[in-house]
Scaffold this motif. Structure first.
Motif, PDB file in Angstrom:
ATOM      1  N   LEU A  29       0.830  -1.208   0.000  1.00  0.00           N
ATOM      2  CA  LEU A  29       0.000   0.000   0.000  1.00  0.00           C
ATOM      3  C   LEU A  29       0.860   1.253   0.000  1.00  0.00           C
ATOM      4  N   LYS A  30       1.922   1.223   0.783  1.00  0.00           N
ATOM      5  CA  LYS A  30       2.810   2.381   0.818  1.00  0.00           C
ATOM      6  C   LYS A  30       3.452   2.610  -0.545  1.00  0.00           C
ATOM      7  N   LYS A  31       3.868   1.536  -1.216  1.00  0.00           N
ATOM      8  CA  LYS A  31       4.472   1.657  -2.543  1.00  0.00           C
ATOM      9  C   LYS A  31       3.480   2.196  -3.564  1.00  0.00           C
ATOM     10  N   ARG A  32       2.201   1.865  -3.388  1.00  0.00           N
ATOM     11  CA  ARG A  32       1.165   2.337  -4.308  1.00  0.00           C
ATOM     12  C   ARG A  32       0.874   3.826  -4.150  1.00  0.00           C
ATOM     13  N   ALA A  33       1.110   4.329  -2.953  1.00  0.00           N
ATOM     14  CA  ALA A  33       0.847   5.747  -2.698  1.00  0.00           C
ATOM     15  C   ALA A  33       1.883   6.592  -3.451  1.00  0.00           C
ATOM     16  N   GLU A  34       1.560   7.818  -3.681  1.00  0.00           N
ATOM     17  CA  GLU A  34       2.474   8.671  -4.442  1.00  0.00           C
ATOM     18  C   GLU A  34       3.799   8.858  -3.720  1.00  0.00           C
ATOM     19  N   SER A  35       4.832   9.173  -4.457  1.00  0.00           N
ATOM     20  CA  SER A  35       6.188   9.312  -3.941  1.00  0.00           C
ATOM     21  C   SER A  35       6.238  10.301  -2.781  1.00  0.00           C
ATOM     22  N   GLY A  36       6.884   9.862  -1.687  1.00  0.00           N
ATOM     23  CA  GLY A  36       7.050  10.719  -0.529  1.00  0.00           C
ATOM     24  C   GLY A  36       5.876  10.730   0.420  1.00  0.00           C
ATOM     25  N   LEU A  80       3.419   9.475   3.201  1.00  0.00           N
ATOM     26  CA  LEU A  80       3.437   8.617   4.384  1.00  0.00           C
ATOM     27  C   LEU A  80       4.799   8.017   4.694  1.00  0.00           C
ATOM     28  N   ASP A  81       5.898   8.720   4.379  1.00  0.00           N
ATOM     29  CA  ASP A  81       7.214   8.208   4.748  1.00  0.00           C
ATOM     30  C   ASP A  81       7.263   7.957   6.243  1.00  0.00           C
ATOM     31  N   GLY A  82       7.639   6.770   6.630  1.00  0.00           N
ATOM     32  CA  GLY A  82       7.771   6.436   8.042  1.00  0.00           C
ATOM     33  C   GLY A  82       6.456   6.179   8.750  1.00  0.00           C
ATOM     34  N   ALA A  83       5.349   6.039   8.015  1.00  0.00           N
ATOM     35  CA  ALA A  83       4.055   5.876   8.667  1.00  0.00           C
ATOM     36  C   ALA A  83       3.557   4.442   8.648  1.00  0.00           C
ATOM     37  N   VAL A  84       4.407   3.502   8.316  1.00  0.00           N
ATOM     38  CA  VAL A  84       4.025   2.099   8.370  1.00  0.00           C
ATOM     39  C   VAL A  84       4.594   1.535   9.665  1.00  0.00           C
ATOM     40  N   TYR A  85       3.713   1.108  10.554  1.00  0.00           N
ATOM     41  CA  TYR A  85       4.110   0.700  11.890  1.00  0.00           C
ATOM     42  C   TYR A  85       3.837  -0.772  12.125  1.00  0.00           C
ATOM     43  N   THR A  86       4.715  -1.398  12.911  1.00  0.00           N
ATOM     44  CA  THR A  86       4.484  -2.771  13.337  1.00  0.00           C
ATOM     45  C   THR A  86       4.264  -2.822  14.838  1.00  0.00           C
ATOM     46  N   ASN A  87       4.172  -1.661  15.474  1.00  0.00           N
ATOM     47  CA  ASN A  87       3.910  -1.616  16.914  1.00  0.00           C
ATOM     48  C   ASN A  87       3.010  -0.428  17.212  1.00  0.00           C
ATOM     49  N   MET A  88       2.975  -0.003  18.433  1.00  0.00           N
ATOM     50  CA  MET A  88       2.022   1.014  18.848  1.00  0.00           C
ATOM     51  C   MET A  88       2.614   2.419  18.876  1.00  0.00           C
ATOM     52  N   GLU A  89       3.586   2.707  18.022  1.00  0.00           N
ATOM     53  CA  GLU A  89       4.225   4.016  17.998  1.00  0.00           C
ATOM     54  C   GLU A  89       3.227   5.150  17.777  1.00  0.00           C
ATOM     55  N   ILE A  90       2.236   4.921  16.944  1.00  0.00           N
ATOM     56  CA  ILE A  90       1.290   5.995  16.646  1.00  0.00           C
ATOM     57  C   ILE A  90       0.468   6.367  17.876  1.00  0.00           C
ATOM     58  N   LEU A  91       0.155   5.411  18.720  1.00  0.00           N
ATOM     59  CA  LEU A  91      -0.622   5.713  19.916  1.00  0.00           C
ATOM     60  C   LEU A  91       0.189   6.534  20.915  1.00  0.00           C
ATOM     61  N   LYS A  92       1.495   6.364  20.911  1.00  0.00           N
ATOM     62  CA  LYS A  92       2.353   7.122  21.814  1.00  0.00           C
ATOM     63  C   LYS A  92       2.379   8.595  21.423  1.00  0.00           C
ATOM     64  N   ARG A  93       2.121   8.886  20.145  1.00  0.00           N
ATOM     65  CA  ARG A  93       2.154  10.264  19.656  1.00  0.00           C
ATOM     66  C   ARG A  93       0.889  11.027  20.005  1.00  0.00           C
ATOM     67  N   ARG A  94      -0.197  10.333  20.285  1.00  0.00           N
ATOM     68  CA  ARG A  94      -1.484  10.999  20.547  1.00  0.00           C
ATOM     69  C   ARG A  94      -1.591  11.498  21.923  1.00  0.00           C
TER      70      ARG A  94
END
Length: 95
Positions: free
Chosen positions: A72-79, A81-95
């Motif tokens: 999905l990230k590769k399908r998105a346009e260049s640049g 969501l860089d760094g927005a593919v997570y395998t853990n709960m990093e995004i929840l720590k940012r909220r």
């Protein structure tokens, strides 16, 4: 631009908050986030019954897709969501 998530489902790139990897064996995103907060979102099954490998989150909708988060990230346009593919709960720590 739009990102194709599978089964005739597309989402506008600018609406995407994050793409979660649900297929990784160490990923607890489904248990820790999707099950817990899924009721806050409209849930769209874009997997076609093939199982969920990724979750694409927008402000109001949670899309469950059989396409991997990397694809999905590769399908998105260049640049996008860089760094927005997570395998853990990093995004929840940012909220």
């Amino acid at each position: 631009m739009y990102l194709h998530l599978g089964v005739d489902c597309m989402v506008k790139n600018s609406e995407i908050i994050a793409i979660f990897n649900l297929g990784h064996p160490q990923s607890q995103v489904y248990d820790d986030y999707v099950k817990k907060y899924g009721s806050r979102y409209e849930i769209v099954d874009a997997s076609g019954g093939e199982g969920y490998y990724s979750c694409v989150l927008t402000e109001q909708t949670m899309y469950l897709s059989s396409i991997s988060s990397i694809t999905l990230k590769k399908r998105a346009e260049s640049g996008f969501l860089d760094g927005a593919v997570y395998t853990n709960m990093e995004i929840l720590k940012r909220r």
